[in-house]
Design a protein around this motif. Structure first.
Motif, mmCIF file in Angstrom:
data_model
loop_
_atom_site.group_PDB
_atom_site.id
_atom_site.type_symbol
_atom_site.label_atom_id
_atom_site.label_comp_id
_atom_site.label_asym_id
_atom_site.label_seq_id
_atom_site.Cartn_x
_atom_site.Cartn_y
_atom_site.Cartn_z
ATOM 1 N N GLU A 210 0.839 -1.201 0.000
ATOM 2 C CA GLU A 210 0.000 0.000 0.000
ATOM 3 C C GLU A 210 0.874 1.252 0.000
ATOM 4 O O GLU A 210 1.890 1.321 0.692
ATOM 5 C CB GLU A 210 -0.919 0.026 1.218
ATOM 6 N N VAL A 211 0.472 2.239 -0.774
ATOM 7 C CA VAL A 211 1.180 3.518 -0.822
ATOM 8 C C VAL A 211 0.785 4.337 0.396
ATOM 9 O O VAL A 211 -0.388 4.689 0.564
ATOM 10 C CB VAL A 211 0.856 4.289 -2.120
ATOM 11 N N SER A 212 1.747 4.604 1.254
ATOM 12 C CA SER A 212 1.495 5.356 2.484
ATOM 13 C C SER A 212 1.417 6.848 2.191
ATOM 14 O O SER A 212 1.841 7.312 1.123
ATOM 15 C CB SER A 212 2.624 5.100 3.479
ATOM 16 N N PRO A 213 0.904 7.638 3.145
ATOM 17 C CA PRO A 213 0.929 9.098 2.960
ATOM 18 C C PRO A 213 2.338 9.637 2.746
ATOM 19 O O PRO A 213 2.542 10.551 1.952
ATOM 20 C CB PRO A 213 0.324 9.625 4.259
ATOM 21 N N TYR A 214 3.324 9.048 3.457
ATOM 22 C CA TYR A 214 4.701 9.522 3.294
ATOM 23 C C TYR A 214 5.245 9.203 1.905
ATOM 24 O O TYR A 214 5.845 10.051 1.244
ATOM 25 C CB TYR A 214 5.600 8.903 4.367
ATOM 26 N N ALA A 215 5.011 7.983 1.418
ATOM 27 C CA ALA A 215 5.465 7.630 0.064
ATOM 28 C C ALA A 215 4.782 8.515 -0.974
ATOM 29 O O ALA A 215 5.426 9.019 -1.908
ATOM 30 C CB ALA A 215 5.178 6.156 -0.221
ATOM 31 N N ALA A 216 3.473 8.739 -0.807
ATOM 32 C CA ALA A 216 2.735 9.559 -1.762
ATOM 33 C C ALA A 216 3.209 11.007 -1.746
ATOM 34 O O ALA A 216 3.071 11.718 -2.755
ATOM 35 C CB ALA A 216 1.238 9.492 -1.461
ATOM 36 N N SER A 217 3.779 11.463 -0.634
ATOM 37 C CA SER A 217 4.253 12.847 -0.555
ATOM 38 C C SER A 217 5.398 13.108 -1.529
ATOM 39 O O SER A 217 5.659 14.257 -1.891
ATOM 40 C CB SER A 217 4.704 13.177 0.875
ATOM 41 N N PHE A 218 6.079 12.053 -1.975
ATOM 42 C CA PHE A 218 7.164 12.209 -2.947
ATOM 43 C C PHE A 218 6.625 12.431 -4.362
ATOM 44 O O PHE A 218 7.403 12.680 -5.280
ATOM 45 C CB PHE A 218 8.086 10.995 -2.911
ATOM 46 N N ALA A 219 5.309 12.308 -4.516
ATOM 47 C CA ALA A 219 4.685 12.601 -5.806
ATOM 48 C C ALA A 219 3.735 13.785 -5.682
ATOM 49 O O ALA A 219 2.820 13.938 -6.489
ATOM 50 C CB ALA A 219 3.940 11.380 -6.319
ATOM 51 N N ALA A 220 3.953 14.609 -4.670
ATOM 52 C CA ALA A 220 3.095 15.781 -4.472
ATOM 53 C C ALA A 220 3.605 16.956 -5.294
ATOM 54 O O ALA A 220 4.813 17.190 -5.372
ATOM 55 C CB ALA A 220 3.062 16.142 -2.991
ATOM 56 N N TRP A 221 2.689 17.663 -5.901
ATOM 57 C CA TRP A 221 3.062 18.824 -6.714
ATOM 58 C C TRP A 221 3.164 20.068 -5.829
ATOM 59 O O TRP A 221 2.282 20.347 -5.023
ATOM 60 C CB TRP A 221 2.029 19.067 -7.808
ATOM 61 N N HIS A 222 4.281 20.788 -5.973
ATOM 62 C CA HIS A 222 4.479 22.039 -5.263
ATOM 63 C C HIS A 222 4.710 23.147 -6.290
ATOM 64 O O HIS A 222 5.557 23.006 -7.177
ATOM 65 C CB HIS A 222 5.693 21.941 -4.322
ATOM 66 N N ASP A 223 3.982 24.223 -6.168
ATOM 67 C CA ASP A 223 4.108 25.316 -7.133
ATOM 68 C C ASP A 223 5.531 25.866 -7.189
ATOM 69 O O ASP A 223 6.003 26.299 -8.239
ATOM 70 C CB ASP A 223 3.132 26.446 -6.792
ATOM 71 N N GLU A 224 6.233 25.818 -6.046
ATOM 72 C CA GLU A 224 7.558 26.423 -5.976
ATOM 73 C C GLU A 224 8.603 25.620 -6.725
ATOM 74 O O GLU A 224 9.448 26.166 -7.440
ATOM 75 C CB GLU A 224 7.979 26.590 -4.514
ATOM 76 N N TYR A 225 8.589 24.275 -6.573
ATOM 77 C CA TYR A 225 9.655 23.480 -7.175
ATOM 78 C C TYR A 225 9.181 22.197 -7.851
ATOM 79 O O TYR A 225 9.967 21.277 -8.092
ATOM 80 C CB TYR A 225 10.731 23.141 -6.140
ATOM 81 N N GLY A 226 7.912 22.138 -8.190
ATOM 82 C CA GLY A 226 7.447 21.018 -9.000
ATOM 83 C C GLY A 226 7.185 19.756 -8.203
ATOM 84 O O GLY A 226 6.696 19.808 -7.078
ATOM 85 N N TRP A 227 7.562 18.619 -8.801
ATOM 86 C CA TRP A 227 7.242 17.315 -8.197
ATOM 87 C C TRP A 227 8.146 17.021 -7.003
ATOM 88 O O TRP A 227 9.046 16.186 -7.057
ATOM 89 C CB TRP A 227 7.381 16.202 -9.236
ATOM 90 N N ASN A 228 7.897 17.710 -5.908
ATOM 91 C CA ASN A 228 8.636 17.449 -4.665
ATOM 92 C C ASN A 228 10.141 17.404 -4.904
ATOM 93 O O ASN A 228 10.866 16.650 -4.266
ATOM 94 C CB ASN A 228 8.162 16.134 -4.027
ATOM 95 N N ALA A 229 10.610 18.198 -5.893
ATOM 96 C CA ALA A 229 12.046 18.303 -6.211
ATOM 97 C C ALA A 229 12.650 16.969 -6.610
ATOM 98 O O ALA A 229 13.837 16.757 -6.450
ATOM 99 C CB ALA A 229 12.815 18.899 -5.038
#
Length: 348
Positions: free
Chosen positions: A89-108
């Motif tokens: 299962e994809v955890s919240p922490y693992a999924a955070s590495f695919a989170a989009w941030h306006d400042e630097y894109g895909w979690n850098a």
């Protein structure tokens, strides 16, 4: 399987470069360190600063995959299939590495766009790890499998993970794995990992010689070889509501789709920003075979060049340069090896 002195001689000879006496001038390159070795025997052939300790970026994931696959190496075929079909299962922490941030894109960092609550098999996550270079997939695998490994008694000070947690234990197994394969320098180790993904961290380090060695070891695994040679892969993500969602991943290694004369077999790209005082830091390890190489040599023939090479470039000035540097080195290496009968050092 260490670095044997009787096969490769003193390690001191790899401190700088062996290109000054070769018959053709080294191509102009952007990379800081590189090595070319015979991928069948592992013998280093040509190099420049191959023992320099540098960040390997996402080449780290080669060892992440090795740890996952080593776990089933001694299983029966039935148990191996069961292990590779195990759902994670994809955890919240693992999924955070695919989170989009306006400042630097895909979690850098690169990711496979895994979403919290999705389920993937171990086999699918290997493709998510190695093709799009998913940092999220690296975390998902480490969280799912890490508790089966013992913790490190001397964890890297640069690691942000609890030594006794799943990710900390997984990273500890990564470091044990490369020690078993063999390091250029055992103490302090020339390769040491602080994470399963390789994002920028001064404590996550390796060198070109070590990378060539553990990549060659990884390519002995049939599934690993299949994964890294794949240009794309489609997985079926199981969502929380029971629906299946297709996820398609493309390989970041453009040499696999290049149509060049030589045949590239992977292995792994790497790129991070702002490493070693460089704005961009591109890396690549690849195995390349001459397209028209013969499989056997007649006993009365003169020595022939190797049929396949393992090429490592570290510290290229851009993502594109890791490919152009590699192609330039490969074209140059075939010329040198043909001219020297496959033994460039004998011409020194």
């Amino acid at each position: 399987m260490g670095h044997r002195q009787d096969e490769e001689g003193s390690m001191d000879r790899y401190d700088s470069s062996n290109c000054d006496f070769l018959p053709f001038k080294t191509p102009t390159l952007s990379c800081r360190s590189w090595s070319i070795s015979d991928s069948e025997t592992g013998k280093p052939l040509m190099w420049h600063r191959p023992k320099e300790i540098l960040q390997p970026a996402s080449i780290t994931k080669v060892v992440t995959a090795m740890v996952v696959l080593d776990k089933c190496a001694r299983m029966s075929e039935a148990d191996k299939k069961k292990y590779l079909r195990q759902k994670c299962e994809v955890s919240p922490y693992a999924a955070s590495f695919a989170a989009w941030h306006d400042e630097y894109g895909w979690n850098a960092g690169t990711n496979a766009k895994l979403k919290e609550g999705e389920w993937y098999t171990v086999r699918e996550l290997l493709f998510a790890l190695m093709l799009p270079s998913g940092n999220d997939a690296a975390i998902c695998l480490a969280e799912a499998l890490g508790m089966s490994y013992r913790p490190d008694q001397d964890p890297p000070p640069s690691s942000s993970y609890e030594p006794d947690g799943a990710i900390g234990r997984f990273v500890a197994e990564m470091n044990r794995t490369v020690r078993r394969v063999g390091l250029s320098r055992p103490s302090p180790p020339s390769t040491r990992f602080a994470s399963p993904h390789g994002m920028s961290n001064d404590g996550n380090v390796s060198c070109a010689l070590d990378i060539a060695r553990f990549s060659r070891e990884a390519m002995r695994n049939r599934l690993f070889k299949k994964v890294v040679k794949s240009t794309k892969y489609t997985a079926a993500a199981s969502e929380r509501d029971g629906r299946m969602q297709a996820r398609c991943w493309q390989n970041t290694n453009s040499l696999l789709r290049s149509g060049l004369t030589d045949v590239y077999d992977g292995v792994k790209t790497g790129w991070i920003p702002n490493a070693h005082d460089c704005k961009e830091w591109g890396c690549l390890v690849t195995r390349v075979r001459a397209k028209y190489a013969t499989k056997t040599d007649a006993p009365d023939q003169k020595p022939r060049p190797p049929r396949s090479l393992m090429v490592v470039v570290l510290g290229c000035s851009s993502q594109d340069k890791r490919f152009t540097d590699t192609v330039a080195l490969v074209n140059w290496a075939w010329r040198v090896l043909e001219a020297t009968g496959g033994a460039p050092e004998s011409k020194g």
